[in-house]
Design a protein around this motif. Sequence first.
Motif, PDB file in Angstrom:
ATOM      1  N   LEU A   1       0.853  -1.196   0.000  1.00 31.00           N
ATOM      2  CA  LEU A   1       0.000   0.000   0.000  1.00 31.00           C
ATOM      3  C   LEU A   1       0.882   1.238   0.000  1.00 31.00           C
ATOM      4  N   ARG A   2       0.711   2.061  -1.011  1.00 30.49           N
ATOM      5  CA  ARG A   2       1.542   3.260  -1.145  1.00 30.49           C
ATOM      6  C   ARG A   2       0.650   4.496  -1.258  1.00 30.49           C
ATOM      7  N   PRO A   3       0.360   5.131  -0.143  1.00 31.78           N
ATOM      8  CA  PRO A   3      -0.467   6.339  -0.210  1.00 31.78           C
ATOM      9  C   PRO A   3       0.329   7.515  -0.783  1.00 31.78           C
TER      10      PRO A   3
ATOM     11  N   SER B   1       4.359   4.160  -8.948  1.00 29.05           N
ATOM     12  CA  SER B   1       4.489   4.819  -7.640  1.00 29.05           C
ATOM     13  C   SER B   1       5.636   5.831  -7.637  1.00 29.05           C
ATOM     14  N   ASP B   2       6.714   5.553  -8.340  1.00 27.59           N
ATOM     15  CA  ASP B   2       7.755   6.591  -8.452  1.00 27.59           C
ATOM     16  C   ASP B   2       7.207   7.796  -9.216  1.00 27.59           C
ATOM     17  N   GLU B   3       6.403   7.523 -10.233  1.00 21.83           N
ATOM     18  CA  GLU B   3       5.838   8.644 -10.996  1.00 21.83           C
ATOM     19  C   GLU B   3       4.908   9.474 -10.106  1.00 21.83           C
TER      20      GLU B   3
ATOM     21  N   GLY C   1       3.182  -1.280 -10.702  1.00 20.12           N
ATOM     22  CA  GLY C   1       3.054  -0.540  -9.440  1.00 20.12           C
ATOM     23  C   GLY C   1       4.368   0.098  -9.023  1.00 20.12           C
ATOM     24  N   ASP C   2       5.455  -0.597  -9.289  1.00 21.60           N
ATOM     25  CA  ASP C   2       6.777  -0.040  -8.975  1.00 21.60           C
ATOM     26  C   ASP C   2       6.991   1.250  -9.766  1.00 21.60           C
ATOM     27  N   ILE C   3       6.683   1.186 -11.035  1.00 24.09           N
ATOM     28  CA  ILE C   3       6.937   2.342 -11.911  1.00 24.09           C
ATOM     29  C   ILE C   3       5.957   3.481 -11.603  1.00 24.09           C
TER      30      ILE C   3
HETATM   31 MG    MG Z   1      10.545   1.207  -6.810  1.00 19.72          MG
END
Ligand code: MG
Length: 387
Positions: A132-134, A277-279, A273-275
């Motif tokens: 979970l990445r708020p 979330s950095d964006e 999701g990795d990409i």
């Molecule tokens: Mg990452």
Amino acid sequence: MNSRVARTPKGRRAGMILVQSRATDDAVELNILVLPGDGIGTEVTREAVRVLERVADRFGHRLNLRRALLGGAAIRETGSPFPPETERLAREADATLMGAVGLPEFDAAPPERRPEKGLLALRRALGVYANLRPVRAYKALLDSSPLKNRLVEGADMLIVRELTGGLYYGTPRGVCGQGADERGVNTMTYTRAEIERVARVGFALARKRRRKLVSVDKSNVLETSQLWRRVVVEVSKDFPDVALEHLLVDNCAMQLITDPRRFDVLLTENLFGDILSDEAAVLAGSIGMLPSASIGDRRPSGAWAGLYEPVHGSAPDIAGRNLANPLGAIGSAAALLEYSFGLCEEAAAVNAAVEKVLDAGQVTADLRPQGSPFGTDAVGQAVASLI
Ligand code: MG
Ligand code: IPM
């Protein structure tokens, strides 16, 4: 928040996705494994621990911290990025707080001796399949984002990233052959069960928010995405109060920047999701702001497996210089209190202290391109002093 909660044998409430505040004022034993890892991981984790110590002190809980090696630091000491001792301690702990992994000296190392492998093995060992990445655009940080204020203001989303499947773990994988035929292979694979369980987490969380879920895939090209979409639609039938929309990942990447406020919960597979979330971190002003909570199924004790880590990496270029933003790590510690221990009031106290520090402009240089007198430790101390 209301919801299902479990009582652990010790009689306290272990909250999770569906967290409920503890009903009693009992002191809680916080058995936490700390894995500082590499680079700035050590520095930001120190501040997160400072905040946890303050919380334990103020709210009368007992903090039992253990420390272990992960990533490059572990390879140096033991030859393995995820030593058996670290695995044992992680399995024993109620929750694990991680800093970051990755060091340039291992860039050319074989796959099994790369720091990142340790983190992936840890996630798998703990079975934390939902990350979970708020992402929030804090008012005080609007000018820290390179995007126009009017686009960013009010953005508030939760990325739910599948964390233990997909390309990161799929086999076959590797590099074989020689010359022009040398070939690299990775495999994107998902089972129905893997998609279903993370989708349920996403929908349950959407229910606690604005009841909108965007599922992100590449179903115009990938079979895994076609299955993903089909399963998400099936799961959505159990959540008729949540509005479901599908977006292709390329289109989603664009809309995150052009219209970020449209997103509430964003559900997607591991690499996307990795990409994304950095964006999305651009909306928050700095990737240093982003916390994360990774959760899985309950353990036999009734407690939930939980791994808490900031979204940023080990940033070796600024490591050891007291420049790193500790707020992502501190936010992860707040999530740990809430999700692994049901300590919602304590988590809220940490988050409120973070907002006050932001409002007071006590932030690290990543948020102030013109420079900042506040180092990692000063920001951590400021947050702790406001709890
Ligand atoms: Mg990452
Ligand atoms: C993250 C990181 C990790 C990932 C790396 C360090 C393996 O980028 O947590 O986003 O790709 O999951």
